[in-house]
Design an enzyme around this catalytic site. Structure first.
Site, mmCIF file in Angstrom:
data_model
loop_
_atom_site.group_PDB
_atom_site.id
_atom_site.type_symbol
_atom_site.label_atom_id
_atom_site.label_comp_id
_atom_site.label_asym_id
_atom_site.label_seq_id
_atom_site.Cartn_x
_atom_site.Cartn_y
_atom_site.Cartn_z
ATOM 1 C CG HIS A 93 41.528 45.167 44.044
ATOM 2 N ND1 HIS A 93 40.327 45.270 43.737
ATOM 3 C CD2 HIS A 93 41.844 45.357 45.302
ATOM 4 C CE1 HIS A 93 39.588 45.384 44.889
ATOM 5 N NE2 HIS A 93 40.430 45.410 45.865
ATOM 6 C CB ALA A 150 31.143 38.519 41.441
ATOM 7 N N GLY A 151 34.383 39.513 42.978
ATOM 8 C CA GLY A 151 34.940 39.960 44.031
ATOM 9 C C GLY A 151 35.476 38.767 45.150
ATOM 10 C CG HIS A 189 40.055 47.247 39.091
ATOM 11 N ND1 HIS A 189 39.378 45.709 39.028
ATOM 12 C CD2 HIS A 189 39.904 47.176 40.503
ATOM 13 C CE1 HIS A 189 39.201 45.227 40.145
ATOM 14 N NE2 HIS A 189 39.543 46.301 41.174
ATOM 15 C CG ASP A 230 40.634 35.446 46.941
ATOM 16 O OD1 ASP A 230 41.532 35.131 46.281
ATOM 17 O OD2 ASP A 230 39.663 35.899 46.653
ATOM 18 C CG ASP A 281 37.650 42.727 45.322
ATOM 19 O OD1 ASP A 281 37.163 43.378 45.431
ATOM 20 O OD2 ASP A 281 37.459 41.794 44.315
ATOM 21 C CG HIS A 304 40.896 37.783 43.387
ATOM 22 N ND1 HIS A 304 40.180 37.231 44.156
ATOM 23 C CD2 HIS A 304 40.260 38.642 42.452
ATOM 24 C CE1 HIS A 304 38.721 38.192 44.016
ATOM 25 N NE2 HIS A 304 38.958 38.915 42.956
#
Length: 170
Positions: free
Chosen positions: A41, A141-142, A20, A76, A102, A79
């Site tokens: 991520h 949001a994750g 991030h 997932d 995440d 993302h």
């Protein structure tokens, strides 16, 4: 102090990760040379090529490809699209790619409204069809995915991966 932290973590045998970040490619490459060995991520809230004036500048994503960083992707199915998963796999190879979730508080729970962070002062989010979203539906949001389904989107993105077996993340 991030450079010194990376060196100290490496000295202690602890993996230092970049995530991030809006850092430039040059800053990420410097971090790599001072103990940072992982980008987690990957692509999520991470800088990429920008244009200032007539020049283009590489970002954190490009540093992830140019240096020997290990890469963690949130595979997932929400993302990152298949083409980016395929690119990560092809450019980094199976020995440098790992899948991460995440995962947030609502993981494994039914669709509905939840709070991220403290229950008193946290941020509201919703899970719809298994996807965790900010209330305005403008961003994720994750992830509400558990570890077991992560391999499916990655295998779908990489032709032949499901049959290849062995080694790496798939």
């Amino acid at each position: 102090g991030a450079i010194e932290l990376g060196e100290e973590l490496k000295r202690r045998g602890i993996v230092a990760a970049i995530a991030h970040t809006d850092a430039s490619c040059a800053v990420c490459e410097e971090a790599f040379h001072h103990g940072y060995s992982l980008m987690t991520h990957f692509y999520c809230a991470m800088s990429t090529v920008t244009k200032r004036g007539y020049r283009r500048y590489a970002g954190a994503v490009e540093a992830g490809y140019l240096q020997d960083f290990d890469i963690e992707v949130i595979a997932d199915g929400n993302h990152l699209p298949d083409d980016l998963l395929r690119m990560v796999y092809r450019l980094k190879g199976p020995d440098r790619v790992a899948l991460c979730t995440d995962s947030i508080r609502a993981t494994g729970l039914p669709d509905g409204e939840y709070i991220q962070g403290s229950l008193e002062n946290g941020i509201k989010f919703v899970v719809e069809n298994g996807v965790a979203l900010r209330p305005d539906h403008g961003s994720l949001a994750g992830s509400a995915a558990t570890t077991d389904p992560l391999a499916r989107p990655m295998a779908r993105a990489i032709p032949g991966a499901a049959r290849a077996g062995g080694g790496g993340a798939v």
